[in-house]
Design a protein around this motif. Structure first.
Motif, short mmCIF file in Angstrom:
data_model
loop_
_atom_site.label_atom_id
_atom_site.label_comp_id
_atom_site.label_asym_id
_atom_site.label_seq_id
_atom_site.Cartn_x
_atom_site.Cartn_y
_atom_site.Cartn_z
N GLY A 136 0.78 -1.23 0.00
CA GLY A 136 0.00 0.00 0.00
C GLY A 136 0.81 1.27 0.00
N ASP A 137 2.12 1.18 0.29
CA ASP A 137 2.99 2.35 0.21
C ASP A 137 3.14 2.79 -1.24
OD1 ASP A 137 3.54 2.47 2.93
OD2 ASP A 137 5.45 1.39 2.77
N ILE A 138 3.49 4.06 -1.41
CA ILE A 138 4.04 4.50 -2.69
C ILE A 138 5.44 5.03 -2.41
CG2 ILE A 138 1.77 4.98 -3.66
CD1 ILE A 138 2.36 7.99 -3.37
N GLN A 155 25.56 14.64 -17.28
CA GLN A 155 24.59 14.24 -16.27
C GLN A 155 23.26 13.75 -16.86
OE1 GLN A 155 24.87 14.86 -12.73
NE2 GLN A 155 26.75 16.08 -12.66
N GLY A 156 22.65 12.83 -16.13
CA GLY A 156 21.26 12.44 -16.36
C GLY A 156 20.52 12.48 -15.03
N ASP A 157 19.23 12.79 -15.07
CA ASP A 157 18.46 12.92 -13.83
C ASP A 157 17.02 12.53 -14.13
OD1 ASP A 157 17.61 13.60 -11.27
OD2 ASP A 157 17.72 15.76 -11.59
N ALA A 158 16.47 11.61 -13.33
CA ALA A 158 15.09 11.16 -13.57
C ALA A 158 14.52 10.60 -12.27
CB ALA A 158 15.03 10.11 -14.68
N ALA A 159 13.19 10.59 -12.19
CA ALA A 159 12.51 10.06 -11.01
C ALA A 159 11.19 9.44 -11.43
CB ALA A 159 12.27 11.16 -9.98
N ARG A 160 10.75 8.47 -10.63
CA ARG A 160 9.45 7.81 -10.83
C ARG A 160 8.85 7.53 -9.45
NH1 ARG A 160 11.14 9.00 -15.12
NH2 ARG A 160 11.61 7.68 -16.94
N THR A 161 7.53 7.46 -9.39
CA THR A 161 6.86 6.98 -8.19
C THR A 161 6.24 5.63 -8.49
OG1 THR A 161 6.41 9.23 -7.42
CG2 THR A 161 5.10 7.46 -6.44
N PHE A 162 6.52 4.67 -7.62
CA PHE A 162 6.11 3.28 -7.82
C PHE A 162 5.14 2.84 -6.73
CE2 PHE A 162 10.63 3.43 -9.32
CZ PHE A 162 10.36 3.31 -10.67
N ALA A 163 4.26 1.93 -7.08
CA ALA A 163 3.37 1.29 -6.11
C ALA A 163 4.09 0.14 -5.42
CB ALA A 163 2.12 0.77 -6.82
N VAL A 164 3.85 -0.02 -4.13
CA VAL A 164 4.36 -1.18 -3.39
C VAL A 164 3.18 -2.13 -3.21
CG1 VAL A 164 5.51 -2.00 -1.32
CG2 VAL A 164 6.04 0.29 -2.21
N GLY A 165 3.18 -3.19 -4.00
CA GLY A 165 2.05 -4.12 -3.97
C GLY A 165 0.78 -3.44 -4.45
N LYS A 166 -0.33 -3.78 -3.82
CA LYS A 166 -1.63 -3.20 -4.19
C LYS A 166 -1.83 -1.89 -3.42
CE LYS A 166 -6.60 -4.23 -4.26
NZ LYS A 166 -6.75 -3.79 -5.66
N ILE A 167 -2.10 -0.82 -4.14
CA ILE A 167 -2.30 0.48 -3.51
C ILE A 167 -3.74 0.95 -3.71
CG2 ILE A 167 0.12 1.11 -3.75
CD1 ILE A 167 -0.67 2.92 -6.10
N SER A 168 -4.12 2.00 -3.01
CA SER A 168 -5.48 2.51 -3.10
C SER A 168 -5.71 3.18 -4.46
CB SER A 168 -5.74 3.53 -2.00
OG SER A 168 -5.01 4.73 -2.25
N PRO A 169 -6.97 3.23 -4.91
CA PRO A 169 -7.27 3.95 -6.16
C PRO A 169 -6.84 5.42 -6.10
CG PRO A 169 -9.13 2.56 -5.52
CD PRO A 169 -8.16 2.53 -4.38
N ASP A 170 -6.98 6.05 -4.94
CA ASP A 170 -6.58 7.45 -4.82
C ASP A 170 -5.07 7.61 -4.99
OD1 ASP A 170 -9.17 8.23 -4.39
OD2 ASP A 170 -8.98 8.42 -2.20
N ALA A 171 -4.29 6.69 -4.43
CA ALA A 171 -2.85 6.75 -4.59
C ALA A 171 -2.45 6.53 -6.04
CB ALA A 171 -2.17 5.72 -3.68
#
Length: 248
Positions: free
Chosen positions: A88-90, A103-119
């Motif tokens: 449930g974490d992001i 230089q290169g620079d990048a970021a992503r947000t990932f789901a940890v397992g099953k997350i809420s629809p709002d997340a």
């Protein structure tokens, strides 16, 4: 001063950018419940160094890790450690690479397992905000066109657009001119030219746009404890569509 990168320099940034994107993908494969943020950092460090490059965050202004690993209400600059990811974490992972002096620079947000629809909606809209922004990122447009497009898309869903942390120019240095806000007014700001290279990075909160800082001086959280998501790529301005250097 904003520098126009030459074709041979862009080629080197393209190589650094590809490695940055690959390191993020390597991290994503390891994100699951039970893994610590320190283990994610170790994986990123291993990947970058094993490919003959340098993690640009490690030691930068004293930052103690090779990746920023920011969980839930942490907006950016989360310091990896003993936190154990749970269902449930992001988690946002931000990676910088130096390869052959560029230089290169990048970021992503990932789901940890099953997350809420709002997340999941927050993650999706943050990513969409980036792509809405770079529709405007072409020679002859203004930087404010990019910023306004990001802001308008995020706020359409009731999300808060962080003001105090912004994107930036990038090249031989991690942070170069210009600053690239994720909010602004169309038709204003720097005139974009072919050969400019920018790190465009929406940081979007589920609640207020306001943030606060932990005592460590790095960890940046939402002021109201709401979730935050981050999506970033290094891009090169062209006459037509921009080239995304860190998307693999």
């Amino acid at each position: 001063m904003i520098t126009v990168k030459k074709p041979n320099e862009i080629a080197k940034m393209r190589a650094a950018g590809r490695l940055t994107g690959e390191a993020l993908a390597y991290a994503e494969e390891r994100i699951r419940p039970g893994v610590t943020t320190a283990q994610i950092n170790a994986a990123v460090h291993e990947y970058i160094t094993s490919h003959g490059a340098v993690p640009s965050f490690l030691g930068y202004h004293g930052y103690p890790a090779s990746a920023c690993v920011s969980v839930n209400d942490v907006v950016v600059h989360g310091i990896p450690g003993g936190y154990v990811l749970k269902e449930g974490d992001i988690v946002s992972v931000d990676v910088g690479v130096i390869k052959d002096g560029w230089q290169g620079d990048a970021a992503r947000t990932f789901a940890v397992g099953k997350i809420s629809p709002d997340a999941q909606k927050l993650i999706d809209v943050t990513r969409e905000s980036f792509f809405e922004g770079i529709k405007q990122a072409r020679a002859g447009r203004r930087l404010g066109d990019v910023s306004a497009a990001i802001q308008q898309h995020a706020e359409r869903f009731g999300f808060g657009v962080v003001r105090e942390m912004v994107g930036h120019g990038i090249g031989r240095q991690m942070h170069e001119d210009p600053s690239v806000p994720n909010f602004g007014t169309a038709g204003t700001g720097v005139l974009l030219k072919a050969g400019y290279t920018l790190a465009v990075e929406p940081m979007i909160n589920a609640g207020t746009f306001k943030i606060k800082f932990d005592a460590d001086g790095w960890t940046t959280r939402t002021a109201d404890g709401s979730l935050s998501a981050h999506y970033e790529n290094t891009i090169c301005i062209c006459d037509g569509e921009p080239e995304i250097l860190t998307l693999i």
